[in-house]
Design a protein around this motif. Structure first.
Motif, short mmCIF file in Angstrom:
data_model
loop_
_atom_site.label_atom_id
_atom_site.label_comp_id
_atom_site.label_asym_id
_atom_site.label_seq_id
_atom_site.Cartn_x
_atom_site.Cartn_y
_atom_site.Cartn_z
N THR A 1 0.83 -1.20 0.00
CA THR A 1 0.00 0.00 0.00
C THR A 1 0.86 1.25 0.00
N VAL A 2 1.87 1.28 0.86
CA VAL A 2 2.76 2.44 0.93
C VAL A 2 3.51 2.61 -0.39
N LEU A 3 4.00 1.50 -0.94
CA LEU A 3 4.79 1.59 -2.17
C LEU A 3 3.93 2.02 -3.36
N ALA A 4 2.83 1.31 -3.61
CA ALA A 4 2.06 1.54 -4.82
C ALA A 4 1.14 2.76 -4.72
N THR A 5 0.59 3.01 -3.54
CA THR A 5 -0.38 4.09 -3.41
C THR A 5 0.26 5.43 -3.10
N VAL B 1 5.61 12.70 -19.25
CA VAL B 1 4.20 12.93 -18.92
C VAL B 1 3.45 11.61 -18.87
N LEU B 2 3.69 10.73 -19.86
CA LEU B 2 3.02 9.44 -19.87
C LEU B 2 3.42 8.59 -18.66
N ALA B 3 4.72 8.60 -18.33
CA ALA B 3 5.18 7.84 -17.17
C ALA B 3 4.55 8.38 -15.89
N GLY B 4 4.48 9.71 -15.76
CA GLY B 4 3.86 10.30 -14.59
C GLY B 4 2.40 9.95 -14.47
N LEU B 5 1.67 9.97 -15.58
CA LEU B 5 0.25 9.64 -15.56
C LEU B 5 0.02 8.17 -15.21
N VAL B 6 0.88 7.29 -15.73
CA VAL B 6 0.74 5.87 -15.40
C VAL B 6 0.95 5.66 -13.91
N LEU B 7 1.99 6.25 -13.35
CA LEU B 7 2.25 6.09 -11.92
C LEU B 7 1.15 6.72 -11.08
N LEU B 8 0.58 7.81 -11.56
CA LEU B 8 -0.42 8.54 -10.79
C LEU B 8 -1.78 7.85 -10.82
N VAL B 9 -2.15 7.31 -11.98
CA VAL B 9 -3.52 6.81 -12.16
C VAL B 9 -3.62 5.31 -11.93
N VAL B 10 -2.73 4.53 -12.54
CA VAL B 10 -2.89 3.08 -12.50
C VAL B 10 -1.85 2.39 -11.64
N GLY B 11 -0.96 3.15 -11.01
CA GLY B 11 0.13 2.54 -10.27
C GLY B 11 -0.30 1.61 -9.16
N SER B 12 -1.40 1.93 -8.49
CA SER B 12 -1.83 1.12 -7.34
C SER B 12 -2.66 -0.09 -7.72
N SER B 13 -3.06 -0.20 -8.98
CA SER B 13 -3.93 -1.30 -9.39
C SER B 13 -3.30 -2.25 -10.39
N VAL B 14 -2.17 -1.89 -10.96
CA VAL B 14 -1.52 -2.73 -11.97
C VAL B 14 -0.19 -3.23 -11.42
N TRP C 1 3.54 -4.57 -11.07
CA TRP C 1 4.78 -4.30 -11.79
C TRP C 1 4.83 -2.92 -12.42
N SER C 2 3.78 -2.12 -12.27
CA SER C 2 3.81 -0.77 -12.85
C SER C 2 4.84 0.12 -12.14
N GLU C 3 5.31 -0.30 -10.95
CA GLU C 3 6.33 0.48 -10.25
C GLU C 3 7.62 0.59 -11.05
N LEU C 4 7.84 -0.36 -11.96
CA LEU C 4 9.07 -0.33 -12.76
C LEU C 4 9.10 0.83 -13.75
N VAL C 5 7.96 1.48 -13.95
CA VAL C 5 7.94 2.65 -14.83
C VAL C 5 8.86 3.74 -14.29
N PHE C 6 8.90 3.90 -12.98
CA PHE C 6 9.71 4.96 -12.37
C PHE C 6 11.21 4.75 -12.61
N PRO C 7 11.79 3.59 -12.25
CA PRO C 7 13.21 3.42 -12.55
C PRO C 7 13.51 3.42 -14.04
N ALA C 8 12.57 2.95 -14.87
CA ALA C 8 12.80 2.98 -16.32
C ALA C 8 12.91 4.42 -16.80
N TRP C 9 12.03 5.28 -16.31
CA TRP C 9 12.09 6.71 -16.69
C TRP C 9 13.39 7.34 -16.19
#
Length: 205
Positions: free
Chosen positions: A130-134, A166-179, A181-189
């Motif tokens: 919860t802390v990590l994804a949300t 912008v796309l990476a930020g939106l993914v982390l902001l909107v779908v990060g807590s429900s998808v 492995w989406s956390e990997l978007v941050f280190p990839a960016w």
């Protein structure tokens, strides 16, 4: 500091930012992968098997170094921007970065509790995710968006790089807590931005 020393420090700032960003990206991605493989979900289940606990321990050892590299990345980026920084975006940049690092450490600490679980009680596991994804990843989203806007205003990021941010930020902001492995978007960016910074270093201003 003498003018020559100041100029020298500014010249080394891009290299420091790029190197620290790559180190952060690699370390955080490794920690996330290890945690995801050892603890696939935070929604219940049996305690972590002994065969997989090494992955959790290794991830917990990696996270502090990832946080240190992230803070170094932030500091080098701000030093590179220097006096032309935008006060608004700089405040959002620093605030979101500090909170992201802090919540990342909290999530790692909570994940450490699963190593002591002797029953199916899953509080530590659920709390860590919860802390990590949300929270942590949403602060990461704000950090990515503010960094992209700073790069656009200063003219140091190309249009495709801004779009990616912008796309990476939106993914982390909107779908990060429900998808998952989406956390990997941050280190990839962070990796993409760091490579760009290192490539730009050799070019004339």
């Amino acid at each position: 500091m003498a003018p020559t020393d100041t100029a020298t420090a500014r010249l080394y700032a891009p290299r420091a930012a790029g190197a620290a960003g790559i180190a952060f990206a690699v370390l955080l991605a490794a920690a996330i992968v290890l945690m995801r493989l050892a603890i696939p979900s935070g929604d219940g289940g049996e305690p972590v098997p002994e065969a997989d606990r090494w992955a959790v321990r290794l991830a917990l050892e990696i996270v502090p170094f990832a946080g240190i590299a992230f803070l170094w990345f932030m500091g080098a980026m701000r030093a590179h921007v220097g006096e032309v920084e935008d006060k608004f975006f700089s405040t959002v940049f620093l605030g979101s970065g500090f909170i992201c690092a802090a919540t990342l450490f909290v999530a790692a600490g909570a994940a450490g509790t699963v190593l002591a679980e002797d029953s199916p009680s899953d509080f530590g596991r659920h709390y860590a995710y919860t802390v990590l994804a949300t929270y942590s990843m949403r602060m990461a989203a704000v950090f990515v968006l503010s960094t992209s806007m700073m790069g656009r205003r200063l003219g140091v990021f190309s249009r495709p790089l801004i779009v990616v941010g912008v796309l990476a930020g939106l993914v982390l902001l909107v779908v990060g807590s429900s998808v998952p492995w989406s956390e990997l978007v941050f280190p990839a960016w962070a990796f993409v931005i760091s490579v760009h910074i290192l490539r730009m270093r050799a070019r004339p201003r």
